[in-house]
Design an enzyme around this catalytic site. Structure first.
Site, mmCIF file in Angstrom:
data_model
loop_
_atom_site.group_PDB
_atom_site.id
_atom_site.type_symbol
_atom_site.label_atom_id
_atom_site.label_comp_id
_atom_site.label_asym_id
_atom_site.label_seq_id
_atom_site.Cartn_x
_atom_site.Cartn_y
_atom_site.Cartn_z
ATOM 1 N N ASP A 199 9.037 17.787 7.901
ATOM 2 C CA ASP A 199 10.174 17.127 8.570
ATOM 3 C C ASP A 199 10.888 16.134 7.656
ATOM 4 O OD1 ASP A 199 8.408 15.019 8.456
ATOM 5 O OD2 ASP A 199 8.463 14.549 10.605
ATOM 6 N N ASP A 240 3.444 11.630 6.248
ATOM 7 C CA ASP A 240 2.625 11.459 7.451
ATOM 8 C C ASP A 240 1.148 11.321 7.082
ATOM 9 O OD1 ASP A 240 1.812 14.183 6.962
ATOM 10 O OD2 ASP A 240 3.706 14.804 7.891
ATOM 11 N N HIS A 284 6.452 -2.037 -1.793
ATOM 12 C CA HIS A 284 7.574 -1.327 -1.174
ATOM 13 C C HIS A 284 8.822 -2.185 -1.050
ATOM 14 C CE1 HIS A 284 5.608 -3.661 1.863
ATOM 15 N NE2 HIS A 284 6.658 -3.524 2.653
ATOM 16 N N ASP A 285 8.749 -3.457 -1.446
ATOM 17 C CA ASP A 285 9.905 -4.357 -1.366
ATOM 18 C C ASP A 285 10.504 -4.672 -2.739
ATOM 19 O OD1 ASP A 285 9.494 -4.646 1.400
ATOM 20 O OD2 ASP A 285 8.221 -6.408 1.131
ATOM 21 N N ASP A 331 -1.931 -2.588 7.690
ATOM 22 C CA ASP A 331 -0.889 -3.610 7.652
ATOM 23 C C ASP A 331 -0.851 -4.268 9.026
ATOM 24 O OD1 ASP A 331 1.498 -4.967 6.699
ATOM 25 O OD2 ASP A 331 1.762 -3.236 5.377
ATOM 26 N N ASP A 338 4.382 14.640 2.862
ATOM 27 C CA ASP A 338 4.845 15.160 4.157
ATOM 28 C C ASP A 338 4.153 16.488 4.431
ATOM 29 O OD1 ASP A 338 6.277 16.115 6.318
ATOM 30 O OD2 ASP A 338 8.065 16.608 5.136
ATOM 31 N N ASP A 385 1.347 -9.258 7.074
ATOM 32 C CA ASP A 385 2.766 -9.386 6.752
ATOM 33 C C ASP A 385 3.267 -10.807 7.025
ATOM 34 O OD1 ASP A 385 5.173 -7.628 6.127
ATOM 35 O OD2 ASP A 385 5.869 -8.559 7.977
#
Ligand code: ISL
Length: 583
Positions: free
Chosen positions: A35, A39, A345-346, A108, A31, A213
């Site tokens: 925030d 990013d 990430h899953d 992606d 980051d 995906d």
């Protein structure tokens, strides 16, 4: 192409056969503006980590404008960047910095569905709109909005029915995932051509390919028939009507013709394909068919799902893992290509799942798992933090979870009267948020991820498990990954060798060979926390050891003992004599 000819990895343009891909989940990587959400500039600032690891490709999870119902897998504009992550200028800076380090960048591509906020869907809600046919609208069965009035009985992946009623048109729309992710109608040519145009736009910008995906779900049986009731008895299983559906190969071949075929550069295409079989994968990845380069399959990460599904896990049986991966190795040996992964990430973190994340065995089990995976035939994918041995998170209560899948499952299970503690146990073991806690760069309170409040809590183990500490320690998981990646780049047998599984019935040791020309590699991994005695065949007893994870034994030390330490991994190499080499 035959696996045993040629050692130049790029001889047929398939450079990705000798490549290693690193997946970045932007929300959780770095980051730059405080925030609490990662990013693009944050990623650009950390690229040296990837370059020093030696990876060839960065796969970026979605950064497009999105309401973030599913962390960006719900896209409302395919040709821009979400302000959360930056803007197109920040994207171009990242792309240039990736290319400047000799790496490539893969986007992606999420085109089974859009966000419900995508203008296409908003227009489609009007039955008179030309976009009505862009999504899958169907009339109610019986009284609209009443229970059971959905057009069929399919359940969604994220709990509840796969249909949501929309008042303006008086019909339901299909969503295989959440109601915020309506499925596009790939039968509509205008949808397909809009997608291809968008893909060409990104390629013109300089990206090097796409990870697609759930791309094997895009073609549905147009009859949309009811499916057999699922285990929870609440909904039907629609997968026979949409997993590798009737026109999926036509669509991918058309996409190839329209997007990739005319390009002078050789790109990377990876199809994420839940439920794909090895027979189907061979068709998808046969170069002669021109569909995709490789697929992500899910068999090996479903072996610990119990009778109640993924949130009812059971211990892995090593023989099941070996049987599954060996079948995929054999199935794609002559035609096609494997992707290799433990994490994304899953998925929960592999060291917590198939290894041991306690202080005694974390490094050893993480490096053993890495060694076994990376020495298979295929292209390895490293998910951010895996190279540090990052572990599952100690989620205390449901309030610590962020993922729509976990939150929906929790609500549905509690409504059905399940024991809340039991439900939490399932989420802790298998929830996707385990993979999504911030990247652990250093021991500071924000783990070097953010100076603000992270959108999901940092794993408290970051005080010891972090990149800064790992870089200082030659025995770390990080340095082991560097050695594995370097080995792939220097040893043709890792890329091209054929694969033979050994000891298929052994519940403790994973062992196989890879042979290419005059070189054979023997790979051994102890999948237990106990020492294991192993009778190596005589020809291997004095073989050179080129990689290992047990401190105190040098990688090239001959004369190996035949007792494997807990979670030990070894790679041995034998080369035939000069007579054989002159063949
Ligand atoms: O993790 C899963 C649910 O148990 C998988 O079924 C997962 O949803 C499936 O692998 C598809 O994943 C991809 O598409 C989803 C998105 O939520 C995932 O993050 C993405 O990887 C919908 O776009």
């Amino acid at each position: 192409m035959t696996p045993t000819t040629g050692s130049a990895p790029s001889e047929d343009g398939a450079w990705w056969r000798s490549a290693v891909v690193y997946q970045v989940y932007p929300r959780s990587f770095a980051d730059s503006d405080g925030d609490g959400i990662g990013d693009l500039d944050g990623i650009t600032g950390r690229l040296d980590h990837l370059a020093e690891l030696g990876v060839d490709v960065l796969w970026l999870s979605p950064v497009y404008p999105s309401p973030q119902a599913d962390n960006g897998y719900d896209i409302s504009d395919y040709q821009d960047i979400d302000p959360l992550f930056g803007d197109l200028a920040a994207f171009d800076r990242l792309l240039a910095a990736v290319h400047g380090r000799g790496m490539r960048l893969v986007m992606d591509l999420v085109v089974n569905h859009t966000s419900d906020r995508h203008p296409w869907f908003q227009e489609s809600r009007d039955p008179a709109s030309p976009k009505r046919s862009w999504y899958l609208w169907r009339p109610p069965r019986g009284e609209a909005g009443a229970a059971g009035a959905e057009p069929n009985n399919w359940g969604s992946f994220f709990s509840g029915p796969a249909w949501t009623y929309d008042e303006p048109g008086g019909e339901y729309y299909l969503h295989l995932f959440s109601s915020r992710q309506p499925d596009l109608n790939w039968e509509e040519p205008a949808v397909r051509h809009a997608v291809y145009a968008m893909m060409r736009w990104w390629l013109e910008r300089g990206v090097d390919g796409f990870r697609m995906d759930v791309v094997n779900l895009i073609s549905k049986d147009p009859a949309l028939p009811d499916g057999p009731l699922r285990g929870d008895g609440l909904q039907g299983d629609g997968s026979p009507s949409y997993v590798c559906g009737p026109r999926v190969h036509d669509h991918l071949q058309e996409m190839h013709r329209e997007v990739f075929a005319q390009r002078p550069d050789r790109l990377l295409t990876v199809g994420e394909m839940p439920g794909v079989t090895v027979e189907q994968a061979r068709l998808f990845t046969d170069p002669a068919r021109a569909e995709v380069d490789m697929v992500f399959q899910f068999e090996h990460v479903s072996l610990d799902h119990g009778p109640g599904g993924k949130f009812d896990p059971r211990p892995l049986r090593l023989t099941d893992l070996k049987a599954s991966l060996a079948r995929w190795q054999e199935g794609l040996a002559a035609t096609g290509w494997n992707s290799l992964y433990w994490n994304n990430h899953d998925q929960p973190r592999i060291v917590s799942r198939f290894g041991d994340d306690g202080p005694l065995h974390r490094v050893r089990s993480a490096t053993m798992l890495a060694t076994v995976l990376h020495l298979h035939r295929g292209t390895p994918f490293v998910y951010q933090g895996e190279e540090l041995g990052m572990a599952n998170a100690p989620f205390a209560s449901i309030g610590d979870f962020r993922d729509i899948e976990s939150l929906n499952h929790h609500a549905q299970a509690l409504a059905a009267g399940e024991d809340p503690e039991q439900v939490l146990r399932g989420l802790r073991a298998m929830g996707r948020d385990n993979a999504r806690t911030p990247m652990q760069w250093d021991a500071s309170p924000g783990a070097g991820f953010s100076t603000g409040t992270p959108w999901i809590a940092v794993n408290p183990d970051h005080t010891t498990v972090n990149a800064a500490a790992a870089r200082r320690d030659p025995a770390s998981v990080y340095h082991h990954y560097r050695r594995l990646i370097a080995l792939r780049h220097s040893e043709p047998a890792v890329v091209h060798g054929d694969f033979t599984m050994l000891l298929p019935e052994d519940e403790r040791v994973y062992a196989f060979t890879r042979s290419h020309r005059d070189t054979t590699l023997l790979v051994i991994g102890n999948f237990t926390g106990a020492s294991v005695r192993l009778d190596l065949p005589p020809q291997w007893r004095e073989a050179e050891r080129i990689l290992g994870n047990v401190p105190g034994t040098g990688p090239a030390e001959p004369g190996t003992a035949t007792v494997l330490a807990p979670w030990e991994a070894r790679v041995h190499r034998r080369t035939e004599g000069s007579a054989a080499r002159c063949d």
